[in-house]
Write a protein that holds these residues in place. Sequence first.
Motif, PDB file in Angstrom:
ATOM      1  N   ASN A  44      28.638  -6.440 -21.789  1.00  0.00           N
ATOM      2  CA  ASN A  44      28.138  -7.594 -21.042  1.00  0.00           C
ATOM      3  C   ASN A  44      27.431  -7.207 -19.747  1.00  0.00           C
ATOM      4  O   ASN A  44      26.971  -8.081 -19.024  1.00  0.00           O
ATOM      5  N   GLU A  45      27.376  -5.927 -19.451  1.00  0.00           N
ATOM      6  CA  GLU A  45      26.759  -5.483 -18.199  1.00  0.00           C
ATOM      7  C   GLU A  45      25.253  -5.705 -18.249  1.00  0.00           C
ATOM      8  O   GLU A  45      24.577  -5.399 -19.219  1.00  0.00           O
ATOM      9  N   VAL A  46      24.730  -6.260 -17.163  1.00  0.00           N
ATOM     10  CA  VAL A  46      23.300  -6.521 -17.067  1.00  0.00           C
ATOM     11  C   VAL A  46      22.613  -5.244 -16.587  1.00  0.00           C
ATOM     12  O   VAL A  46      23.093  -4.585 -15.668  1.00  0.00           O
ATOM     13  N   THR A  47      21.496  -4.920 -17.199  1.00  0.00           N
ATOM     14  CA  THR A  47      20.785  -3.704 -16.806  1.00  0.00           C
ATOM     15  C   THR A  47      20.196  -3.884 -15.415  1.00  0.00           C
ATOM     16  O   THR A  47      19.674  -4.954 -15.090  1.00  0.00           O
ATOM     17  N   PRO A  48      20.283  -2.860 -14.580  1.00  0.00           N
ATOM     18  CA  PRO A  48      19.739  -2.991 -13.230  1.00  0.00           C
ATOM     19  C   PRO A  48      18.210  -3.033 -13.249  1.00  0.00           C
ATOM     20  O   PRO A  48      17.567  -2.351 -14.037  1.00  0.00           O
ATOM     21  N   LYS A  49      17.644  -3.874 -12.381  1.00  0.00           N
ATOM     22  CA  LYS A  49      16.183  -3.964 -12.278  1.00  0.00           C
ATOM     23  C   LYS A  49      15.706  -2.845 -11.371  1.00  0.00           C
ATOM     24  O   LYS A  49      16.130  -2.729 -10.234  1.00  0.00           O
ATOM     25  N   ILE A  50      14.842  -2.012 -11.900  1.00  0.00           N
ATOM     26  CA  ILE A  50      14.331  -0.876 -11.147  1.00  0.00           C
ATOM     27  C   ILE A  50      12.910  -1.201 -10.710  1.00  0.00           C
ATOM     28  O   ILE A  50      12.043  -1.468 -11.534  1.00  0.00           O
ATOM     29  N   ASP A  51      12.685  -1.208  -9.399  1.00  0.00           N
ATOM     30  CA  ASP A  51      11.356  -1.411  -8.836  1.00  0.00           C
ATOM     31  C   ASP A  51      10.965  -0.122  -8.130  1.00  0.00           C
ATOM     32  O   ASP A  51      11.306   0.075  -6.966  1.00  0.00           O
ATOM     33  N   PRO A  52      10.294   0.793  -8.826  1.00  0.00           N
ATOM     34  CA  PRO A  52      10.012   2.101  -8.221  1.00  0.00           C
ATOM     35  C   PRO A  52       9.009   1.982  -7.081  1.00  0.00           C
ATOM     36  O   PRO A  52       8.095   1.156  -7.121  1.00  0.00           O
ATOM     37  N   PRO A  53       9.164   2.810  -6.043  1.00  0.00           N
ATOM     38  CA  PRO A  53       8.193   2.790  -4.936  1.00  0.00           C
ATOM     39  C   PRO A  53       6.877   3.427  -5.363  1.00  0.00           C
ATOM     40  O   PRO A  53       6.829   4.251  -6.276  1.00  0.00           O
ATOM     41  N   LYS A  54       5.801   3.040  -4.697  1.00  0.00           N
ATOM     42  CA  LYS A  54       4.489   3.597  -5.027  1.00  0.00           C
ATOM     43  C   LYS A  54       4.266   4.948  -4.358  1.00  0.00           C
ATOM     44  O   LYS A  54       3.559   5.787  -4.885  1.00  0.00           O
ATOM     45  N   LEU A  55       4.872   5.134  -3.186  1.00  0.00           N
ATOM     46  CA  LEU A  55       4.661   6.352  -2.415  1.00  0.00           C
ATOM     47  C   LEU A  55       5.993   6.925  -1.954  1.00  0.00           C
ATOM     48  O   LEU A  55       6.968   6.192  -1.776  1.00  0.00           O
ATOM     49  N   PHE A  56       6.013   8.251  -1.768  1.00  0.00           N
ATOM     50  CA  PHE A  56       7.174   8.933  -1.212  1.00  0.00           C
ATOM     51  C   PHE A  56       6.785   9.603   0.100  1.00  0.00           C
ATOM     52  O   PHE A  56       5.668  10.109   0.237  1.00  0.00           O
ATOM     53  N   MET A  57       7.723   9.621   1.041  1.00  0.00           N
ATOM     54  CA  MET A  57       7.561  10.410   2.246  1.00  0.00           C
ATOM     55  C   MET A  57       8.360  11.695   2.021  1.00  0.00           C
ATOM     56  O   MET A  57       9.577  11.657   1.852  1.00  0.00           O
ATOM     57  N   VAL A  58       7.678  12.825   1.986  1.00  0.00           N
ATOM     58  CA  VAL A  58       8.314  14.113   1.703  1.00  0.00           C
ATOM     59  C   VAL A  58       8.353  14.905   3.001  1.00  0.00           C
ATOM     60  O   VAL A  58       7.322  15.133   3.628  1.00  0.00           O
TER      61      VAL A  58
END
Length: 176
Positions: A44-58
Amino acid sequence: MFRRLTSTITKEVPFVRSYATRYFNKHEGIFYPGGFTYYPRDENEVTPKIDPPKLFMVKRIKPFKGNPHWEKKILRDFKLEGNDVAIVKNIPENNGRLWRVKHLVEIKPITFPNGEPTENDINCSYLKENGELIISKSLEVSKERLEATEKFKNDPVKLDGNTLRVQSRKKWLSGW
């Protein structure tokens, strides 16, 4: 008699090495675009909504010196050889290269609390250390100030730096 006792003990105890892989193969996982499978704990666990970022600060946290040449090449490609911070696009090619140097860098997603910047907002935005890109309208330069600066720079009556240095030196040497 000793042989019969050991042979019966080994026959009765089954030994299975791969029951963990069989356990996971029973359940159907959910495939994500990143190429990994998510196994929920409960049906019954709902899958987490993943909203990936467009940019990374490295940010480079370990020294450049003393690393193998393939890691140095990746850091050079991201322009982290001399600088400490770079902005990297979140695409599979860059993610694969970042995975190889993850022990040398700190990766933070860039968020846009004031909305994504446009071409006009690029000059009046700044990146904070926690990865927030802030757009500040107060950093914009007015047209009047730009015109006044250009007028001052191009004014022929104005003394430039070289003339000021020469005149100041003459006064210093003459004494009166």
